[in-house]
Design a protein around this motif. Sequence first.
Motif, PDB file in Angstrom:
ATOM      1  N   ILE A 105       0.842  -1.207   0.000  1.00 30.72           N
ATOM      2  CA  ILE A 105       0.000   0.000   0.000  1.00 30.72           C
ATOM      3  C   ILE A 105       0.873   1.252   0.000  1.00 30.72           C
ATOM      4  CG2 ILE A 105      -1.632   1.372   1.374  1.00 30.72           C
ATOM      5  CD1 ILE A 105      -2.901  -1.330   2.227  1.00 30.72           C
ATOM      6  N   SER A 108       2.648   1.583  -3.383  1.00 28.22           N
ATOM      7  CA  SER A 108       1.655   1.889  -4.423  1.00 28.22           C
ATOM      8  C   SER A 108       1.257   3.354  -4.391  1.00 28.22           C
ATOM      9  CB  SER A 108       0.411   1.014  -4.245  1.00 28.22           C
ATOM     10  OG  SER A 108       0.733  -0.334  -4.434  1.00 28.22           O
ATOM     11  N   ARG A 109       1.093   3.901  -3.205  1.00 27.16           N
ATOM     12  CA  ARG A 109       0.753   5.323  -3.069  1.00 27.16           C
ATOM     13  C   ARG A 109       1.863   6.174  -3.675  1.00 27.16           C
ATOM     14  NH1 ARG A 109       2.850  10.274  -1.284  1.00 27.16           N
ATOM     15  NH2 ARG A 109       1.332  11.490  -0.162  1.00 27.16           N
ATOM     16  N   GLU A 110       3.123   5.780  -3.437  1.00 26.87           N
ATOM     17  CA  GLU A 110       4.247   6.551  -3.973  1.00 26.87           C
ATOM     18  C   GLU A 110       4.240   6.515  -5.505  1.00 26.87           C
ATOM     19  OE1 GLU A 110       5.722   8.499  -2.003  1.00 26.87           O
ATOM     20  OE2 GLU A 110       5.026   7.555  -0.161  1.00 26.87           O
ATOM     21  N   ALA A 112       1.611   6.070  -7.413  1.00 29.31           N
ATOM     22  CA  ALA A 112       0.443   6.832  -7.879  1.00 29.31           C
ATOM     23  C   ALA A 112       0.715   8.331  -7.842  1.00 29.31           C
ATOM     24  CB  ALA A 112      -0.779   6.485  -7.025  1.00 29.31           C
ATOM     25  N   VAL A 113       1.279   8.800  -6.745  1.00 34.06           N
ATOM     26  CA  VAL A 113       1.574  10.235  -6.621  1.00 34.06           C
ATOM     27  C   VAL A 113       2.634  10.646  -7.636  1.00 34.06           C
ATOM     28  CG1 VAL A 113       2.610  11.976  -5.095  1.00 34.06           C
ATOM     29  CG2 VAL A 113       0.788  10.496  -4.246  1.00 34.06           C
ATOM     30  N   LYS A 136       3.893  12.188   6.487  1.00 35.49           N
ATOM     31  CA  LYS A 136       3.998  10.805   6.009  1.00 35.49           C
ATOM     32  C   LYS A 136       5.450  10.378   5.902  1.00 35.49           C
ATOM     33  CE  LYS A 136       4.600  10.434   1.928  1.00 35.49           C
ATOM     34  NZ  LYS A 136       5.724  10.181   0.996  1.00 35.49           N
ATOM     35  N   THR A 173      -0.104   7.822   5.121  1.00 32.48           N
ATOM     36  CA  THR A 173       0.220   7.602   3.708  1.00 32.48           C
ATOM     37  C   THR A 173      -1.057   7.547   2.877  1.00 32.48           C
ATOM     38  OG1 THR A 173       2.287   6.440   4.207  1.00 32.48           O
ATOM     39  CG2 THR A 173       1.271   5.971   2.076  1.00 32.48           C
ATOM     40  N   ILE A 174      -2.039   6.806   3.358  1.00 33.65           N
ATOM     41  CA  ILE A 174      -3.318   6.696   2.635  1.00 33.65           C
ATOM     42  C   ILE A 174      -4.033   8.044   2.613  1.00 33.65           C
ATOM     43  CG2 ILE A 174      -5.621   5.653   2.682  1.00 33.65           C
ATOM     44  CD1 ILE A 174      -4.212   3.133   3.905  1.00 33.65           C
ATOM     45  N   GLY A 177      -2.296  10.574   0.443  1.00 32.82           N
ATOM     46  CA  GLY A 177      -2.452  10.226  -0.969  1.00 32.82           C
ATOM     47  C   GLY A 177      -3.823  10.623  -1.497  1.00 32.82           C
ATOM     48  N   VAL A 178      -4.864  10.327  -0.717  1.00 31.75           N
ATOM     49  CA  VAL A 178      -6.219  10.716  -1.115  1.00 31.75           C
ATOM     50  C   VAL A 178      -6.309  12.238  -1.207  1.00 31.75           C
ATOM     51  CG1 VAL A 178      -8.639  10.766  -0.373  1.00 31.75           C
ATOM     52  CG2 VAL A 178      -7.324   8.629  -0.230  1.00 31.75           C
ATOM     53  N   TYR A 180      -3.939  14.378  -1.744  1.00 38.28           N
ATOM     54  CA  TYR A 180      -3.131  14.838  -2.867  1.00 38.28           C
ATOM     55  C   TYR A 180      -3.889  14.687  -4.181  1.00 38.28           C
ATOM     56  CZ  TYR A 180       1.304  15.834  -5.190  1.00 38.28           C
ATOM     57  OH  TYR A 180       2.300  16.420  -5.921  1.00 38.28           O
TER      58      TYR A 180
END
Length: 192
Positions: A105, A108-110, A112-113, A136, A173-174, A177-178, A180
């Motif tokens: 997770i 994956s966030r990294e 995606a951003v 984060k 982190t989650i 990410g949301v 952002y």
Amino acid sequence: MNIPNRITLSRIMLIPFFILLLSYPFDWGVWHIADQSIPIAHLVAVIIFAVASATDWLDGYYARKHQLVTNLGKFLDPMADKLLVSAAFILLVAWEMAPAWVVIIIISREFAVTGLRLVAAGEGTVLAAGQLGKLKTVLQILAIIFLLLHNIPFSAFGLPVDTILLYAALIITIVSGVEYFVKNWHVMGDSK
């Protein structure tokens, strides 16, 4: 190449040494403190990771203070951060010190951003990190350090600080990410 970019490159160059220390079974003995112990190779890896992490603050501070912000720095700095943190988390999974699903997770966030930033850069827009993104990063770094330290000194008191930091890092982190994506989704619109 200016000084901040050299500092960033030094962070990237420390990553292979960090990986080697945690991947190769160096038998340098064990460091004992009270009733706790940690392999000396892990302790050296923590020091390298902490120094590399500190360069993230140093290069940014120096670049802003001396007005040396460059496109190369804007590219290298986040890449260096992601390489360092991703390498650490993957090694923690390999050592069974962090759950794979948590690391998947986070990484994956990294990705995606980074993808969103690339789209924005293609449109000529630079997307800065927000305060939650900075929190984060701090939580991820602290979680990695305490996991690599085998939760010393807190394990002596039965306090799972390493685990608390890891799950706090996951939550932030989650959430960051949301936030952002919500804040910057406009860059995903069709360009005409």
